[in-house]
Design an enzyme around this catalytic site. Structure first.
Site, PDB file in Angstrom:
ATOM      1  N   GLY A 115      24.559 -17.256 -37.352  1.00  0.00           N
ATOM      2  CA  GLY A 115      24.263 -16.196 -36.397  1.00  0.00           C
ATOM      3  C   GLY A 115      23.445 -15.085 -37.023  1.00  0.00           C
ATOM      4  O   GLY A 115      23.120 -15.109 -38.212  1.00  0.00           O
ATOM      5  N   GLU A 116      23.119 -14.105 -36.201  1.00  0.00           N
ATOM      6  CA  GLU A 116      22.323 -12.968 -36.644  1.00  0.00           C
ATOM      7  C   GLU A 116      23.123 -12.085 -37.609  1.00  0.00           C
ATOM      8  O   GLU A 116      24.353 -12.049 -37.553  1.00  0.00           O
ATOM      9  CB  GLU A 116      21.886 -12.127 -35.438  1.00  0.00           C
ATOM     10  CG  GLU A 116      20.944 -12.840 -34.488  1.00  0.00           C
ATOM     11  CD  GLU A 116      19.582 -13.087 -35.115  1.00  0.00           C
ATOM     12  OE1 GLU A 116      19.113 -12.223 -35.871  1.00  0.00           O
ATOM     13  OE2 GLU A 116      19.007 -14.148 -34.858  1.00  0.00           O
ATOM     14  N   PRO A 117      22.446 -11.364 -38.500  1.00  0.00           N
ATOM     15  CA  PRO A 117      23.162 -10.440 -39.394  1.00  0.00           C
ATOM     16  C   PRO A 117      23.904  -9.376 -38.602  1.00  0.00           C
ATOM     17  O   PRO A 117      23.442  -8.922 -37.556  1.00  0.00           O
ATOM     18  CB  PRO A 117      22.032  -9.810 -40.223  1.00  0.00           C
ATOM     19  CG  PRO A 117      20.893 -10.776 -40.139  1.00  0.00           C
ATOM     20  CD  PRO A 117      20.992 -11.402 -38.775  1.00  0.00           C
TER      21      PRO A 117
ATOM     22  N   THR B  92      26.874  -9.599 -37.090  1.00  0.00           N
ATOM     23  CA  THR B  92      27.670 -10.033 -35.934  1.00  0.00           C
ATOM     24  C   THR B  92      29.122 -10.329 -36.285  1.00  0.00           C
ATOM     25  O   THR B  92      29.876 -10.799 -35.448  1.00  0.00           O
ATOM     26  CB  THR B  92      27.040 -11.274 -35.277  1.00  0.00           C
ATOM     27  OG1 THR B  92      26.805 -12.274 -36.273  1.00  0.00           O
ATOM     28  CG2 THR B  92      25.721 -10.919 -34.608  1.00  0.00           C
TER      29      THR B  92
ATOM     30  N   LYS C   4      30.396 -12.104 -39.292  1.00  0.00           N
ATOM     31  CA  LYS C   4      30.736 -13.358 -39.983  1.00  0.00           C
ATOM     32  C   LYS C   4      31.727 -13.112 -41.128  1.00  0.00           C
ATOM     33  O   LYS C   4      32.684 -13.866 -41.298  1.00  0.00           O
ATOM     34  CB  LYS C   4      29.458 -14.022 -40.502  1.00  0.00           C
ATOM     35  CG  LYS C   4      28.493 -14.439 -39.395  1.00  0.00           C
ATOM     36  CD  LYS C   4      27.336 -15.257 -39.926  1.00  0.00           C
ATOM     37  CE  LYS C   4      26.318 -14.420 -40.671  1.00  0.00           C
ATOM     38  NZ  LYS C   4      25.541 -13.528 -39.784  1.00  0.00           N
TER      39      LYS C   4
ATOM     40  N   SER D  21       4.044 -11.738 -26.978  1.00  0.00           N
ATOM     41  CA  SER D  21       3.993 -10.850 -25.813  1.00  0.00           C
ATOM     42  C   SER D  21       2.636 -10.186 -25.636  1.00  0.00           C
ATOM     43  O   SER D  21       2.424  -9.451 -24.661  1.00  0.00           O
ATOM     44  CB  SER D  21       5.085  -9.777 -25.918  1.00  0.00           C
ATOM     45  OG  SER D  21       4.925  -9.032 -27.098  1.00  0.00           O
TER      46      SER D  21
ATOM     47  N   LYS E 181       9.508  -1.418 -26.365  1.00  0.00           N
ATOM     48  CA  LYS E 181       8.105  -1.292 -25.967  1.00  0.00           C
ATOM     49  C   LYS E 181       7.919  -0.165 -24.952  1.00  0.00           C
ATOM     50  O   LYS E 181       6.931   0.577 -25.010  1.00  0.00           O
ATOM     51  CB  LYS E 181       7.618  -2.620 -25.392  1.00  0.00           C
ATOM     52  CG  LYS E 181       7.564  -3.736 -26.424  1.00  0.00           C
ATOM     53  CD  LYS E 181       7.262  -5.074 -25.797  1.00  0.00           C
ATOM     54  CE  LYS E 181       7.276  -6.185 -26.840  1.00  0.00           C
ATOM     55  NZ  LYS E 181       7.045  -7.514 -26.259  1.00  0.00           N
TER      56      LYS E 181
END
Length: 635
Positions: free
Chosen positions: A54-56, A58, A60, A531, A574
């Site tokens: 997973g993403e940092p 989160t 773990k 994008s 954005k």
């Protein structure tokens, strides 16, 4: 107005975080990762390995600690290294219940001291008594001499004799003690001490070098001549041995050398692993202990890229005897999850111990920040490490003001102090480029578009991405080129490829007959995603048709080959960048409208479904509306 359940409403009826009850166990403190908690509960019962992806930020590491907490503490043991009388370079290993190892080593030391007896003290008393008697006799002899010269000579020679006898006696005593010490068996060494542990060990081995992970034997410069330290006393346990009976946690496991991953696999399979010296030039390389217990549960962690770089055999071992879990990075914005986020705020304050409590309004502001960082409406971000950083900075601001509680104003100030490097860079970029008119927010220009991008991933900081396009006839028919540099050049080429079919439809012209030059003006290479696709397409069509682009308009969106405007990430970052730059009109994918969570007052938002819709609002069609009609018909 959200409709809250009675339970959640009762919980949210607090004044400050002091009123919030914090769960006592670690697995109850894990926020938003219910499936991961369910898995580790099973893993703790059945002693299974776990791979967390997973993403940092989160949670773990916290999940790994929760697994250690859930393990039965009955298997906690001490490990002792014992000298081998048959071969000192192969020390023996003994395993005893936790707490017994320290007692055994202490008893061994006491036995060694008592074995010395009082002979040493008696010997020292005799030496000093002889020194005193010799000095007295020397004084008597000196007093009997009538000549001053003879007195001095007697004094010097007598003193030297006494000193020589004293040094000889001390050396004899030292050699005697050393000989006794060599005859005695050296005591054991406590390798792994779990005497103070109440729960199973949790060993974070992230980033450890080979010796710290697998164990090592220290070098002994005095290994010859009988002066060296015994081999067993130079043995040091590694993280895999300290984790025996508990959890070995390794984040970013794919960064370990392949051979180290194989050694971890061996330790997992055999549940024991001998310790040897890791350097061939060290005396420790000659030492190899008997196998040391390594009965641990491996909790490996990383991101999606970890899977492709991880040793296949190690991953197979985890899958064959454990679980793989993908950590969530967001959770639904429900009353129950709002309640959990409030608990998270209280937990972070309790862990820090240096910041004041938060008011209810401040807690709700943190929850609003979690909504914004989720990037999607109806969700809360689970990248809690970053939110925890904001909580601590807000607490520091309040502490600096000597406030009793943290309120919304402190969080507003904290956002400025806690701005990421990307946000600081983006702000400076926007200010500087506007000053030098690299970014234009007034007037009109052919082939020039204000695109938008994100630095540092989907939840990073937004920047204005000025794009210019120039279209000229190719030197060779149907041999045109797309000329754009760097990583952004790939985005430009894809966008032009997708828009080329549309241009053929409405104009009958092929882009193959043109050289198309795309320039991203003074822009970072580190922008993410595609994008900028609709921005590139708009700049090219403007250049071909000689229709000017309104410079107070900015846009973001991906483009399909059919001309559809597809959703993108980082929409709120954005929008913030566009507002800071002074943009009046913002064009974004219609499907992203529900994700807008920031203040857009003073801006007009256009929800675009296709490229024709983008062109209608972005370009000044005065005198050329027939071209716009042809584009719409072509779609």
């Amino acid at each position: 107005m959200k409709k809250f359940t009675k339970k959640a409403q009762d919980f949210l009826d607090f004044k400050t975080t002091e009123d919030i009850k914090i769960p006592s166990t670690i697995h109850e403190q894990v926020i938003g990762q219910e499936s991961a908690v369910e898995v580790i509960q099973k893993a703790a019962r059945q002693l299974r390995h776990v791979l967390l992806i997973g993403e940092p930020g989160t949670g773990k590491s916290m999940v790994g600690q929760a697994l250690a907490e859930l393990l039965q503490p009955g298997k906690i043991q001490d490990i002792i290294c014992v000298p081998n009388p048959k071969d000192e370079n192969t020390p023996l290993i003994a395993v005893v219940p936790a707490g017994q190892g320290r007692k055994i080593v202490e008893q061994s030391k006491l036995a060694a001291l008592s074995a010395d007896g009082s002979g040493g003290w008696m010997f020292m008393i005799v030496i000093f008594a002889a020194f005193f008697i010799g000095s007295t006799v020397l004084d008597w002899i000196v007093t009997k001499e009538t000549s001053e010269v003879l007195k001095a000579a007697d004094r010097i020679s007598g003193t030297m004799m006494i000193i020589l006898v004293f040094i000889s006696a001390m050396m004899f005593f030292a050699l005697l003690k050393f000989g006794k010490g060599r005859l005695k068996a050296p005591g054991p060494k406590l390798l792994v001490d779990n005497s103070e542990r109440k729960i199973a060990p949790f060993i974070d081995a992230t980033g450890l070098h080979e010796g710290a992970l697998l164990g090592d034997v220290q070098h002994d410069p005095f290994q010859t001549g009988g002066l060296g330290t015994p081999a067993h006393e130079r043995v040091s346990a590694g993280a895999i041995h300290n984790a025996n009976g508990g959890v070995l946690f390794i984040d970013e496991i794919a960064t370990l050398k392949p051979e180290m991953q194989v050694e971890i696999l061996t330790a997992m399979q055999e549940k024991r692993y001998p310790i040897t010296g890791r350097s061939e030039r060290s005396a420790g390389a000659m030492v190899k202990t008997k196998p040391v217990p390594t009965d641990f549960i491996l909790v490996a962690a990383g991101n999606l890229d970890t899977i492709s770089r991880m040793n296949p055999a190690l991953r197979s071992r985890i899958r064959g005897n454990g679980y793989e879990v993908y950590m969530k990075d967001k959770m639904p914005d429900t009353p129950e999850n709002v309640r959990k986020m409030a608990i998270f705020v209280a937990q972070e304050i309790s862990k820090d111990k240096k910041i004041p409590p938060f008011t209810k309004a401040a807690v709700m502001e943190i929850i609003n920040e979690a909504r914004r960082r989720a990037g999607r409406k109806g969700y809360l971000s689970l990248k809690l490490r970053d939110l925890g950083g904001l909580i601590r900075v807000a607490g520091d601001v309040a502490s600096g003001e000597k406030a009793k509680y943290v309120d919304v104003g402190h969080i507003t100030k904290a956002k400025e102090y806690a701005a990421t490097l990307e946000q600081q860079l983006a702000h400076r970029y926007t200010v500087d480029k506007k000053e030098y008119q690299v970014i234009k927010t007034v007037g009109k220009a052919v082939g020039r578009v204000n695109g938008l991008a994100v630095i540092g991933g989907e939840t990073g900081s937004g920047i204005i991405l000025p794009i210019e396009a120039a279209v000229v006839p190719a030197l060779s028919k149907e041999r045109g080129n797309i000329i754009a540099t760097g990583k952004l050049g790939e985005i430009a080429k894809e966008a032009i490829t997708n828009v080329s079919a549309l241009i053929k439809k409405y104009s009958g012209r092929s882009l193959g007959g043109y050289d198309i030059h795309i320039q991203f003006l003074q822009t970072f290479e580190g922008v993410e995603g595609d994008s900028a696709s609709i921005s590139v397409a708009t700049a090219v069509i403007s250049a071909i048709e000689k229709v000017p682009v309104k410079q107070d308009v900015a846009m973001t969106g991906s483009l399909s080959i059919r001309g559809e405007v597809l959703p993108i990430g980082g929409i709120n970052s954005k929008l913030e960048a566009a507002k800071e730059a002074g943009i009046k009109t913002m064009i974004l994918p219609k499907s992203n409208m529900k994700d807008v969570l920031v203040d857009t007052s003073g801006m007009k938002l256009i929800a675009a479904e296709d490229i024709a819709h983008v062109l209608e609002y972005a370009l000044d069609w005065s005198g050329k509306k027939h071209v716009l009609h042809r584009i719409k018909r072509a779609l």
